[in-house]
Design an enzyme around this catalytic site. Structure first.
Site, short mmCIF file in Angstrom:
data_model
loop_
_atom_site.label_atom_id
_atom_site.label_comp_id
_atom_site.label_asym_id
_atom_site.label_seq_id
_atom_site.Cartn_x
_atom_site.Cartn_y
_atom_site.Cartn_z
N TYR A 56 33.21 -14.17 36.79
CA TYR A 56 31.81 -14.12 36.32
C TYR A 56 31.68 -13.32 35.02
O TYR A 56 30.83 -13.62 34.18
CB TYR A 56 30.88 -13.61 37.42
CG TYR A 56 30.67 -14.68 38.48
CD1 TYR A 56 29.75 -15.71 38.27
CD2 TYR A 56 31.44 -14.71 39.64
CE1 TYR A 56 29.60 -16.72 39.20
CE2 TYR A 56 31.28 -15.72 40.57
CZ TYR A 56 30.35 -16.73 40.35
OH TYR A 56 30.20 -17.74 41.26
N HIS A 112 19.82 -21.06 41.96
CA HIS A 112 21.18 -20.56 42.20
C HIS A 112 21.41 -19.17 41.58
O HIS A 112 22.54 -18.74 41.44
CB HIS A 112 22.22 -21.55 41.68
CG HIS A 112 22.30 -22.81 42.50
ND1 HIS A 112 22.98 -23.95 42.10
CD2 HIS A 112 21.76 -23.12 43.71
CE1 HIS A 112 22.85 -24.88 43.03
NE2 HIS A 112 22.11 -24.41 44.01
N CYS A 139 25.41 1.54 41.73
CA CYS A 139 24.08 0.91 41.74
C CYS A 139 23.08 1.92 41.15
O CYS A 139 23.05 3.08 41.57
CB CYS A 139 23.70 0.55 43.18
SG CYS A 139 21.95 0.09 43.34
N CYS A 142 20.52 3.00 44.29
CA CYS A 142 20.93 3.82 45.45
C CYS A 142 22.14 4.72 45.15
O CYS A 142 22.51 5.55 45.98
CB CYS A 142 21.19 2.94 46.67
SG CYS A 142 22.68 1.94 46.56
N THR A 180 22.41 -33.21 36.00
CA THR A 180 23.00 -32.77 37.28
C THR A 180 23.67 -33.95 37.97
O THR A 180 23.17 -35.07 37.94
CB THR A 180 21.95 -32.09 38.19
OG1 THR A 180 22.57 -31.73 39.43
CG2 THR A 180 20.73 -32.95 38.44
N ASN A 205 20.61 -38.13 32.20
CA ASN A 205 21.97 -37.63 32.41
C ASN A 205 22.92 -38.35 31.45
O ASN A 205 22.56 -39.36 30.85
CB ASN A 205 22.39 -37.89 33.86
CG ASN A 205 23.43 -36.89 34.36
OD1 ASN A 205 23.39 -35.72 34.02
ND2 ASN A 205 24.37 -37.36 35.17
N ALA A 223 22.05 -34.92 26.45
CA ALA A 223 20.74 -34.30 26.69
C ALA A 223 20.06 -33.88 25.39
O ALA A 223 18.83 -33.93 25.28
CB ALA A 223 20.91 -33.08 27.61
#
Ligand code: OAD
Length: 257
Positions: A56, A112, A139, A142, A180, A205, A223
């Site tokens: 990611y 998502h 974090c 916390c 999609t 598409n 697109a």
């Protein structure tokens, strides 16, 4: 073209392909190169968080270097154009990028999740993240470490905003799916739900998707060309065709309802 009061649009990876972000199932797509079961499941994250974070992190860096393309800009014009005449656009995206927002779209439902957000698995706080995430990060809410994950929906998890998506769809005059493949549920089931409710359906598409037979009308091509053309048709010849300056937008990816 028939006057439309409420247009419901579902976008997928194809709308961001020409911005340089990879699609998933095309030749050379992300899931052709990587196994989603080792990168996009809660089990994968529990087993090997560093590998999942690195995947990611790389996508986040790509996103920060990308720009919205003419298809994103056209949908932002459509949102503003429909609003100006008392109508409404609901935009639901499966994409975790923020290119709709950067094109000036005011409200986007990210079913998502969002790559530029981190979520704390301990306290559920959601924070913006524009750099790499590490298990050593604490974090901000916390203070615990080893608890931050990308605020994205993984396989086996429930997408965000499902009740609101269904409610908005049932109030729409037209359902449009853009870029999609129709391979991932529940998003892929929206066209069937629209049809059962008597709502007109359109697919935009590169090529016919897995659910192409369920659409009343279709435009096939890139697109960046098909979406602006369709938007000009909906808004009519009097609508301004220049990009608007971006108003403040709302990103809605997490558990906010
Ligand atoms: P896919 O990669 O499955 O499908 C992308 C679609 O975009 C394909 O039908 C392509 O033909 C089309 N496409 C490619 N380039 C295009 C272009 N320039 N213009 C128009 N269309 C183009 O991506 P999604 O359908 O978005 O979920 O995938 C759905 C979900 O599967 C993703 O949100 C992600 C993935 O696993 C999660 O990670 C939970």
């Amino acid at each position: 073209m028939q006057r439309l009061d409420h247009v419901f649009i579902l976008t997928g990876a194809g709308i961001s392909a020409e911005s340089g972000l990879g699609t998933f199932r095309d030749v050379g797509g992300i899931w052709a190169a990587f196994d989603p079961m080792t990168l996009a499941t809660p089990e994968a994250f529990a087993r090997d968080p560093d590998t999942v974070q690195a995947f990611y992190d790389a996508r986040r860096r790509n996103l920060l270097a990308a720009e919205p393309n003419p298809a994103h800009h056209a949908l932002a014009r459509l949102e503003a154009g429909l609003a100006a005449r008392g109508g409404r656009l609901t935009l639901v995206t499966q994409n975790i990028d923020d290119l709709h927002e950067r094109a000036g779209h005011r409200e986007v439902l990210h079913m998502h999740g969002a790559l530029l957000e981190a979520r704390c698995v301990a306290c559920e706080a959601v924070t913006e993240v524009r750099s790499d995430l590490s298990t050593a990060d604490a974090c901000g809410a916390c203070g615990r470490t080893g608890v931050l994950r990308p605020n994205v929906v993984w396989f086996g998890e429930i997408p965000f905003h499902l009740d609101e998506i269904e409610e908005r769809l049932m109030a729409a005059d037209l359902f449009v799916a853009i870029g999609t493949s129709g391979a991932v549920y529940p998003a892929a089931g929206l066209v069937g739900a629209a049809r059962r409710a008597g709502i007109a359906t359109r697919e935009i598409n590169l090529e016919p998707s897995d659910t192409a037979h369920l659409f009343d009308a279709a435009d096939y091509g890139r697109a960046s060309e098909t979406v602006p053309r369709w938007v000009e048709d909906v808004l009519g010849p009097d609508a301004p065709s220049q990009e608007r300056s971006a108003p403040p937008h709302r990103t809605r990816s997490s558990t906010e309802t």
